[in-house]
Design an enzyme around this catalytic site. Structure first.
Site, PDB file in Angstrom:
ATOM      1  N   CYS A  67       1.568   9.353   2.772  1.00 30.92           N
ATOM      2  CA  CYS A  67       0.867   8.470   3.784  1.00 30.92           C
ATOM      3  C   CYS A  67       1.845   8.722   5.056  1.00 30.92           C
ATOM      4  O   CYS A  67       3.004   8.452   4.842  1.00 30.92           O
ATOM      5  CB  CYS A  67       0.624   7.045   3.207  1.00 30.92           C
ATOM      6  SG  CYS A  67       0.015   6.161   4.534  1.00 30.92           S
TER       7      CYS A  67
ATOM      8  N   CYS B  45       4.521   0.844   7.077  1.00 28.04           N
ATOM      9  CA  CYS B  45       3.861  -0.245   6.254  1.00 28.04           C
ATOM     10  C   CYS B  45       4.929  -0.601   5.184  1.00 28.04           C
ATOM     11  O   CYS B  45       5.847   0.009   4.735  1.00 28.04           O
ATOM     12  CB  CYS B  45       2.810   0.603   5.398  1.00 28.04           C
ATOM     13  SG  CYS B  45       1.940  -0.439   4.182  1.00 28.04           S
TER      14      CYS B  45
ATOM     15  N   CYS C  68       4.730   0.389   0.502  1.00 30.92           N
ATOM     16  CA  CYS C  68       5.039   1.305  -0.267  1.00 30.92           C
ATOM     17  C   CYS C  68       6.690   1.417   0.239  1.00 30.92           C
ATOM     18  O   CYS C  68       6.959   1.683   1.260  1.00 30.92           O
ATOM     19  CB  CYS C  68       4.547   2.773  -0.197  1.00 30.92           C
ATOM     20  SG  CYS C  68       2.759   2.790  -0.936  1.00 30.92           S
TER      21      CYS C  68
ATOM     22  N   CYS D 227      -5.810   4.029   2.724  1.00 34.92           N
ATOM     23  CA  CYS D 227      -4.633   3.823   1.913  1.00 34.92           C
ATOM     24  C   CYS D 227      -4.782   4.496   0.762  1.00 34.92           C
ATOM     25  O   CYS D 227      -5.685   4.484  -0.044  1.00 34.92           O
ATOM     26  CB  CYS D 227      -4.413   2.508   1.750  1.00 34.92           C
ATOM     27  SG  CYS D 227      -2.856   2.006   0.531  1.00 34.92           S
TER      28      CYS D 227
ATOM     29  N   GLN E 253      -5.566  -8.404 -12.314  1.00 37.35           N
ATOM     30  CA  GLN E 253      -4.495  -7.430 -12.089  1.00 37.35           C
ATOM     31  C   GLN E 253      -5.059  -6.236 -11.232  1.00 37.35           C
ATOM     32  O   GLN E 253      -6.204  -5.900 -11.396  1.00 37.35           O
ATOM     33  CB  GLN E 253      -4.178  -6.864 -13.434  1.00 37.35           C
ATOM     34  CG  GLN E 253      -3.198  -7.770 -14.279  1.00 37.35           C
ATOM     35  CD  GLN E 253      -1.953  -8.223 -13.770  1.00 37.35           C
ATOM     36  OE1 GLN E 253      -1.423  -7.586 -12.765  1.00 37.35           O
ATOM     37  NE2 GLN E 253      -1.271  -9.329 -14.280  1.00 37.35           N
TER      38      GLN E 253
ATOM     39  N   TYR F 179      -0.223 -20.294 -17.240  1.00 37.15           N
ATOM     40  CA  TYR F 179      -0.681 -19.903 -15.889  1.00 37.15           C
ATOM     41  C   TYR F 179      -1.743 -18.614 -16.520  1.00 37.15           C
ATOM     42  O   TYR F 179      -1.600 -17.442 -16.302  1.00 37.15           O
ATOM     43  CB  TYR F 179       0.376 -18.931 -15.421  1.00 37.15           C
ATOM     44  CG  TYR F 179       2.119 -19.492 -15.095  1.00 37.15           C
ATOM     45  CD1 TYR F 179       1.929 -20.382 -13.637  1.00 37.15           C
ATOM     46  CD2 TYR F 179       2.840 -19.887 -16.053  1.00 37.15           C
ATOM     47  CE1 TYR F 179       3.133 -21.300 -13.648  1.00 37.15           C
ATOM     48  CE2 TYR F 179       3.937 -20.683 -15.653  1.00 37.15           C
ATOM     49  CZ  TYR F 179       4.051 -21.447 -14.499  1.00 37.15           C
ATOM     50  OH  TYR F 179       5.333 -22.106 -14.332  1.00 37.15           O
TER      51      TYR F 179
ATOM     52  N   GLU G  70      -3.972 -23.459 -15.953  1.00 42.09           N
ATOM     53  CA  GLU G  70      -4.092 -22.689 -14.771  1.00 42.09           C
ATOM     54  C   GLU G  70      -4.209 -23.861 -13.690  1.00 42.09           C
ATOM     55  O   GLU G  70      -5.240 -24.720 -13.669  1.00 42.09           O
ATOM     56  CB  GLU G  70      -5.264 -22.048 -14.908  1.00 42.09           C
ATOM     57  CG  GLU G  70      -5.688 -21.075 -13.799  1.00 42.09           C
ATOM     58  CD  GLU G  70      -4.575 -20.343 -13.148  1.00 42.09           C
ATOM     59  OE1 GLU G  70      -4.622 -20.416 -11.906  1.00 42.09           O
ATOM     60  OE2 GLU G  70      -3.884 -19.716 -13.694  1.00 42.09           O
TER      61      GLU G  70
ATOM     62  N   ASP H 242       2.707 -16.286 -18.184  1.00 41.07           N
ATOM     63  CA  ASP H 242       2.683 -15.282 -17.119  1.00 41.07           C
ATOM     64  C   ASP H 242       2.823 -15.908 -15.682  1.00 41.07           C
ATOM     65  O   ASP H 242       1.699 -15.881 -14.935  1.00 41.07           O
ATOM     66  CB  ASP H 242       1.174 -14.422 -17.080  1.00 41.07           C
ATOM     67  CG  ASP H 242       1.042 -13.434 -16.168  1.00 41.07           C
ATOM     68  OD1 ASP H 242       2.282 -12.997 -15.637  1.00 41.07           O
ATOM     69  OD2 ASP H 242       0.041 -12.804 -16.194  1.00 41.07           O
TER      70      ASP H 242
ATOM     71  N   CYS I 116       6.785 -10.374 -13.299  1.00 44.14           N
ATOM     72  CA  CYS I 116       6.680  -9.063 -12.295  1.00 44.14           C
ATOM     73  C   CYS I 116       7.792  -9.011 -11.400  1.00 44.14           C
ATOM     74  O   CYS I 116       7.832  -8.353 -10.363  1.00 44.14           O
ATOM     75  CB  CYS I 116       5.202  -9.398 -11.557  1.00 44.14           C
ATOM     76  SG  CYS I 116       5.347 -11.110 -10.622  1.00 44.14           S
TER      77      CYS I 116
END
Length: 394
Positions: free
Chosen positions: A75, A83, A86, A160, A228, A257, A281, A324, A351
């Site tokens: 890209c 951007c 990435c 994108c 996800q 979560y 949650e 999570d 994450c």
């Protein structure tokens, strides 16, 4: 006082990768965090930010001595001043995974004193076209785009490559309420869903629920409810959770979560009708969608609210806890609250490798050993990846 290096041009020998999508270099005794570079390269870089401390940030604008892992970016916006999405388009996909593995190993050793090399596993589908949910920013003229790196500026992108082919151009051609955000989701049936506030020039057809499927079940999600972004990740994570949770028949499991209950569905099958699964949650709409999708599993109970506030009010001693959390991780207070309840196993989906490494240290201080760890390249071309850790009470 250190002089402001902003816009200064530096020729740098690039060192190791660091958490955050950059590599480490040094110049005149200062650390320089360099984007768009790879370990072992020599690059010419322009300083983009300098707060006057021990480090500054820079973008590589020319490669003087390239790494064998360098490839052309997919890209034109994956460059200096481009951007912010990435970080690693200039690296071969296998090299990207190796860099992420190095970051995870470094964070675990530095923050938890754990030496545990871990391979970041590839997911099906390749490095492009995987991002089935994209959030766009809208500029003052009503044009949607992606934000520049560490900036509120909205770039006038035409497409994108991380999104499925053909999903963005039709949306980018419309005008939206200035200053807002637009979320685009491609569902399990390949249908495009656009969630945007205010009037839209040209408009979009009235939207239905976002249909997603995993673990042999179907969810019909309201606009904005989390799922996800990589289509292979829900089943991948659920399979690991199922293996490591190993909740006993008739047992008690917590899904913290828990979102719309992806992991709760797996845990409910394990504990059976005589057991119990509690989902906590904070999103009321996610809980409503989860209740509807899992209505055939009465052993699942739902609590709406912040995990940090509700965990002390949950009944019983859980056999297993699945958590999570958001990027900040669990943290000291919540780890201690969970350990006080004495589950045999805790399955931690994470994450952020730094937050996970901190949580590893906290669990081990409370008598829970890190016995299993897997990592998945759920966000190719970026510095992000997903981990699952198993802690067992010793």
């Amino acid at each position: 006082m250190t002089a402001d290096w902003t816009d200064r041009i530096l020729d740098l020998d690039v060192g190791a990768v660091a958490h955050g999508g950059h590599c480490v270099a040094r110049s005149e005794g200062r650390v320089v965090f360099v984007r768009h570079a790879l370990p072992g390269e020599r690059v010419r870089a322009v300083v983009s930010e300098d707060g006057g401390g021990a480090f500054c940030r820079a973008d590589a604008v020319a490669v003087l001595d390239a790494s064998p892992d360098r490839v052309p970016s997919s890209c034109v916006w994956a460059r200096a001043g481009g951007c912010g999405g990435c970080d690693l388009q200039h690296a071969d996909p296998a090299a990207q995974r190796a860099l992420k593995g190095a970051v995870l190993a470094e964070q675990l050793q530095r923050l938890a004193g754990v030496v545990r090399p871990t391979v970041v596993e590839e997911l099906p589908g390749g490095p492009l076209g995987w991002r089935h949910r994209v959030r766009l920013a809208v500029d003052a003229a009503g044009r949607a785009g992606l934000r520049a790196h560490r900036s509120h500026d909205v770039l006038p992108i035409a497409d994108c490559p991380l999104a499925p082919a053909g999903t963005l151009p039709s949306v980018l051609a419309h005008s939206f309420e200035p200053g807002g955000e637009v979320e685009i989701a491609s569902d399990a049936d390949g249908l495009l869903h656009v969630d945007a506030p205010g009037p839209q020039a040209g408009g979009f057809p009235e939207d239905g629920p976002v249909v997603q499927r995993a673990v042999g079940r179907e969810w019909r999600l309201s606009p904005g409810v989390f799922w996800q972004v990589h289509p292979a990740l829900p089943d991948t994570l659920a399979a690991v959770v199922a293996q490591w949770a190993d909740a006993p028949a008739g047992g008690v499991a917590w899904d913290l979560y828990g979102g719309v209950g992806l992991f709760a569905a797996v845990l409910a099958e394990q504990v059976g009708p005589d057991g119990g699964v509690t989902v906590v949650e904070s999103s009321r709409q996610a809980v409503a969608d989860g209740r509807a999708a899992l209505a055939d599993l009465p052993q699942i109970g739902w609590r709406v609210g912040r995990v940090e506030r509700l965990v002390e009010t949950l009944d019983g001693q859980p056999d297993v806890v699945v958590a999570d959390p958001p990027r900040k991780g669990l943290g000291k207070a919540l780890v201690e609250a969970l350990c006080d309840r004495g589950p045999q196993r805790v399955v931690h989906v994470a994450c952020d490798p730094a937050a996970l490494a901190r949580d590893v240290s906290l669990f081990e201080a409370r008598g829970y050993a890190l016995t299993e760890l897997r990592a998945f390249d759920a966000f190719p071309m970026t510095h992000h990846f997903e981990c699952v850790a198993l802690f067992v009470r010793v």
